[in-house]
Design a protein around this motif. Structure first.
Motif, PDB file in Angstrom:
ATOM      1  N   ALA A  63       1.190  -1.107  -0.013  1.00 18.99           N
ATOM      2  CA  ALA A  63       0.456   0.179  -0.176  1.00 18.99           C
ATOM      3  C   ALA A  63       0.532   1.320   0.021  1.00 18.99           C
ATOM      4  CB  ALA A  63      -0.833  -0.152   0.919  1.00 18.99           C
ATOM      5  N   HIS A  64       1.581   1.304   0.807  1.00 21.35           N
ATOM      6  CA  HIS A  64       3.080   1.829   1.143  1.00 21.35           C
ATOM      7  C   HIS A  64       3.391   2.584  -0.341  1.00 21.35           C
ATOM      8  CE1 HIS A  64       1.935   1.588   4.770  1.00 21.35           C
ATOM      9  NE2 HIS A  64       3.086   1.272   5.255  1.00 21.35           N
ATOM     10  N   MET A  65       4.049   1.620  -0.928  1.00 24.57           N
ATOM     11  CA  MET A  65       4.595   1.987  -2.438  1.00 24.57           C
ATOM     12  C   MET A  65       3.859   2.061  -3.525  1.00 24.57           C
ATOM     13  SD  MET A  65       6.637  -2.135  -2.271  1.00 24.57           S
ATOM     14  CE  MET A  65       8.105  -1.730  -3.557  1.00 24.57           C
ATOM     15  N   MET A  66       2.856   1.552  -3.879  1.00 21.92           N
ATOM     16  CA  MET A  66       1.459   2.046  -4.503  1.00 21.92           C
ATOM     17  C   MET A  66       1.060   3.844  -4.547  1.00 21.92           C
ATOM     18  SD  MET A  66      -1.209  -0.857  -5.265  1.00 21.92           S
ATOM     19  CE  MET A  66      -1.841  -0.813  -3.426  1.00 21.92           C
ATOM     20  N   TYR A  67       1.220   4.466  -3.320  1.00 23.79           N
ATOM     21  CA  TYR A  67       0.463   5.477  -2.909  1.00 23.79           C
ATOM     22  C   TYR A  67       1.753   6.525  -3.421  1.00 23.79           C
ATOM     23  CZ  TYR A  67       0.330   9.626  -0.591  1.00 23.79           C
ATOM     24  OH  TYR A  67      -1.017  11.513  -0.603  1.00 23.79           O
ATOM     25  N   THR A  68       2.724   5.843  -3.065  1.00 25.82           N
ATOM     26  CA  THR A  68       4.210   6.766  -3.372  1.00 25.82           C
ATOM     27  C   THR A  68       4.224   7.113  -5.317  1.00 25.82           C
ATOM     28  OG1 THR A  68       5.329   6.147  -1.441  1.00 25.82           O
ATOM     29  CG2 THR A  68       6.969   6.884  -3.373  1.00 25.82           C
ATOM     30  N   GLN A  69       4.009   5.880  -5.932  1.00 25.93           N
ATOM     31  CA  GLN A  69       3.702   5.487  -6.943  1.00 25.93           C
ATOM     32  C   GLN A  69       2.841   6.629  -7.318  1.00 25.93           C
ATOM     33  OE1 GLN A  69       3.426   2.124  -8.726  1.00 25.93           O
ATOM     34  NE2 GLN A  69       2.910   2.491 -10.975  1.00 25.93           N
ATOM     35  N   VAL A  70       1.123   6.561  -6.864  1.00 27.07           N
ATOM     36  CA  VAL A  70       0.990   7.852  -7.683  1.00 27.07           C
ATOM     37  C   VAL A  70       0.613   9.382  -7.478  1.00 27.07           C
ATOM     38  CG1 VAL A  70      -1.791   8.307  -7.085  1.00 27.07           C
ATOM     39  CG2 VAL A  70      -1.303   5.989  -6.828  1.00 27.07           C
ATOM     40  N   PHE A  71       1.728   8.896  -6.209  1.00 29.28           N
ATOM     41  CA  PHE A  71       2.158  11.067  -5.718  1.00 29.28           C
ATOM     42  C   PHE A  71       3.186  11.213  -7.259  1.00 29.28           C
ATOM     43  CE2 PHE A  71       4.342  13.942  -3.962  1.00 29.28           C
ATOM     44  CZ  PHE A  71       3.012  15.407  -3.664  1.00 29.28           C
ATOM     45  N   GLN A  72       3.369  10.833  -7.035  1.00 27.58           N
ATOM     46  CA  GLN A  72       4.772  10.919  -8.221  1.00 27.58           C
ATOM     47  C   GLN A  72       4.196  11.132  -9.616  1.00 27.58           C
ATOM     48  OE1 GLN A  72       7.784   7.746  -8.121  1.00 27.58           O
ATOM     49  NE2 GLN A  72       9.070   8.770  -6.130  1.00 27.58           N
ATOM     50  N   VAL A  73       3.547  10.654 -10.506  1.00 27.57           N
ATOM     51  CA  VAL A  73       2.713  10.369 -11.241  1.00 27.57           C
ATOM     52  C   VAL A  73       2.101  11.869 -11.599  1.00 27.57           C
ATOM     53  CG1 VAL A  73       1.017   9.681 -12.895  1.00 27.57           C
ATOM     54  CG2 VAL A  73       3.013   8.115 -11.824  1.00 27.57           C
ATOM     55  N   THR A  74       1.474  11.842 -10.214  1.00 24.11           N
ATOM     56  CA  THR A  74       1.049  12.941  -9.642  1.00 24.11           C
ATOM     57  C   THR A  74       1.053  14.495 -10.146  1.00 24.11           C
ATOM     58  OG1 THR A  74      -0.888  11.426  -8.866  1.00 24.11           O
ATOM     59  CG2 THR A  74      -1.418  14.683  -8.780  1.00 24.11           C
ATOM     60  N   VAL A  75       2.137  14.625  -9.591  1.00 25.04           N
ATOM     61  CA  VAL A  75       3.743  15.516  -9.527  1.00 25.04           C
ATOM     62  C   VAL A  75       3.560  15.994 -11.141  1.00 25.04           C
ATOM     63  CG1 VAL A  75       5.584  16.641  -9.133  1.00 25.04           C
ATOM     64  CG2 VAL A  75       4.234  15.288  -6.806  1.00 25.04           C
ATOM     65  N   SER A  76       3.738  15.246 -11.807  1.00 29.24           N
ATOM     66  CA  SER A  76       3.890  15.187 -13.100  1.00 29.24           C
ATOM     67  C   SER A  76       3.153  15.564 -13.600  1.00 29.24           C
ATOM     68  CB  SER A  76       4.977  14.369 -13.576  1.00 29.24           C
ATOM     69  OG  SER A  76       6.310  14.113 -13.222  1.00 29.24           O
ATOM     70  N   LEU A  77       1.879  15.182 -13.494  1.00 32.38           N
ATOM     71  CA  LEU A  77       0.716  14.772 -14.012  1.00 32.38           C
ATOM     72  C   LEU A  77      -0.758  15.727 -13.778  1.00 32.38           C
ATOM     73  CD1 LEU A  77       0.858  11.061 -15.956  1.00 32.38           C
ATOM     74  CD2 LEU A  77       1.457  13.052 -17.100  1.00 32.38           C
ATOM     75  N   GLY A  78      -0.735  16.013 -12.877  1.00 36.55           N
ATOM     76  CA  GLY A  78      -1.638  16.460 -12.337  1.00 36.55           C
ATOM     77  C   GLY A  78      -1.937  17.917 -12.648  1.00 36.55           C
ATOM     78  N   PRO A  79      -3.213  19.042 -11.873  1.00 33.60           N
ATOM     79  CA  PRO A  79      -3.279  19.794 -12.371  1.00 33.60           C
ATOM     80  C   PRO A  79      -2.326  20.717 -12.209  1.00 33.60           C
ATOM     81  CG  PRO A  79      -5.269  18.648 -10.467  1.00 33.60           C
ATOM     82  CD  PRO A  79      -4.264  18.061 -10.817  1.00 33.60           C
ATOM     83  N   GLU A  80      -2.786  22.095 -13.204  1.00 30.56           N
ATOM     84  CA  GLU A  80      -1.665  22.664 -13.390  1.00 30.56           C
ATOM     85  C   GLU A  80      -1.581  24.196 -11.897  1.00 30.56           C
ATOM     86  OE1 GLU A  80       0.742  24.026 -15.274  1.00 30.56           O
ATOM     87  OE2 GLU A  80       0.301  22.711 -17.151  1.00 30.56           O
ATOM     88  N   ASP A  81      -2.408  24.115 -11.295  1.00 32.20           N
ATOM     89  CA  ASP A  81      -2.790  25.235  -9.856  1.00 32.20           C
ATOM     90  C   ASP A  81      -2.182  23.872  -8.542  1.00 32.20           C
ATOM     91  OD1 ASP A  81      -4.774  23.545 -10.409  1.00 32.20           O
ATOM     92  OD2 ASP A  81      -5.668  24.792  -8.929  1.00 32.20           O
ATOM     93  N   TRP A  82      -1.605  22.627  -9.229  1.00 33.66           N
ATOM     94  CA  TRP A  82      -1.370  21.919  -7.615  1.00 33.66           C
ATOM     95  C   TRP A  82       0.003  21.096  -7.630  1.00 33.66           C
ATOM     96  CZ3 TRP A  82       0.143  17.067  -7.339  1.00 33.66           C
ATOM     97  CH2 TRP A  82      -0.046  16.739  -5.717  1.00 33.66           C
ATOM     98  N   ARG A  83       0.110  21.573  -9.079  1.00 37.02           N
ATOM     99  CA  ARG A  83       2.140  20.699  -9.071  1.00 37.02           C
ATOM    100  C   ARG A  83       2.844  21.694  -8.038  1.00 37.02           C
ATOM    101  NH1 ARG A  83       2.585  19.805 -15.813  1.00 37.02           N
ATOM    102  NH2 ARG A  83       0.229  18.786 -15.971  1.00 37.02           N
TER     103      ARG A  83
END
Length: 304
Positions: A174-194
């Motif tokens: 679970a910890h590893m999956m969340y870390t992966q999701v957060f790193q992808v969100t940093v790159s592909l997330g909304p512009e006002d949130w990155r």
């Protein structure tokens, strides 16, 4: 043996309780990752006089002449604010630059569509991780406080170790999956949130600390189970060895007894009857009798 087993069980319960508290705290808090976001400065106004853009230094002109072109001498990073943010499994909160406090939004909504499934798997794994920790903790407490039979205690110990190991594996995934999701969100997330810069927070440290305590509790439980089984087998071996030695000693005593009895019968047995004497010989030899007999007394020898 009983005292050492109880100490090991108490240590395992303490580690499992720490893992449960750490994982629950990390699951409900929003400090898994934290950092700063770069956002444009707002325009200065009556309510906003700092950390804002002041065009030509004339606020009245800015408000009355909307069609006038205004100029600002701030360039580069001076035109941006770096606001603090922190993110957890459920929410992402950032500093509110227009008012006091923070504003939060769902992290599940911020994650890219391709990563939402992985994020939900991470959430489910976290829930199962905490649930199995509760089950393992309950079994350990039951074995510690309500089990007086060694065999029943070993069964509870074995089940607690299995549940604790499974919970640790689920927590790690679970910890590893969340870390992966957060790193992808940093790159592909909304512009006002990155994020402009980020690092792992104390909730993330608690989550991995929980995993460490969980695995330590499982190792302690398995060690307690193994040592108890080895001690039990060792005592059983000593008991069986002592029983065999005692049985051998009893057999030797019985053989000695029957040998002595057989030596007594080997010399012959004499019976005194009313009118004659009967002597039984087992070796064929004649034994002299010095006895005065009556005229009517007859001596009869029987050889065996």
């Amino acid at each position: 043996m009983k005292t050492n087993r109880r100490c090991r069980a108490l240590l395992a319960v303490s580690l499992n309780l720490m893992a449960l508290l750490f994982s629950t705290t990390a699951f409900i808090t929003t400090h898994w990752c934290e950092g700063t976001q770069r956002v444009p400065k707002p325009n200065c106004g009556k309510d906003k006089k700092t950390n804002c853009l002041n065009y030509s230094g004339n606020e009245t002109a800015n408000e009355t002449n909307q069609n006038v072109v205004h100029y600002s001498w701030e360039t580069g990073d001076d035109r941006f604010l770096f606001r603090y943010f922190h993110t957890g499994i459920w929410y992402s909160c950032e500093e509110n630059i227009n008012a006091a406090g923070e504003k939060c939004r769902s992290f599940i909504d911020l994650a890219p569509a391709s990563e939402k499934g992985v994020l939900w798997l991470s959430v489910v794994s976290e829930v199962l991780y905490i649930t199995l920790l509760v089950v393992g903790f309950s079994l350990m407490c039951l074995e510690l406080f309500h089990s007086s039979n060694v065999i029943d205690g070993l069964k509870l110990n074995a089940f607690a170790a299995v549940f604790t190991v499974l919970s640790g594996l689920l927590g790690m995934v679970a910890h590893m999956m969340y870390t992966q999701v957060f790193q992808v969100t940093v790159s592909l997330g909304p512009e006002d949130w990155r994020p402009h810069s980020w690092d792992y927070g104390w909730s993330f440290c608690l989550a991995w600390g929980s995993f460490t305590c969980c695995m330590a509790a499982s190792v302690t439980t398995l060690n307690s189970y193994t040592k108890t089984v080895i001690e039990f087998r060792h005592k059983r071996k000593i008991f069986e060895q002592g029983f065999r030695e005692e049985q051998t000693f009893l057999d030797q005593e019985a053989i000695k007894y029957f040998r002595e009895r057989s030596d007594v019968f080997a010399g012959g047995v004499q019976f005194q009857l009313p009118h004659h004497t009967v002597t039984l010989f087992t070796d064929g030899k004649t034994q002299q009798q010095n006895q005065e007999l009556n005229p009517w007394t007859t001596d009869t020898d029987y050889y065996l």
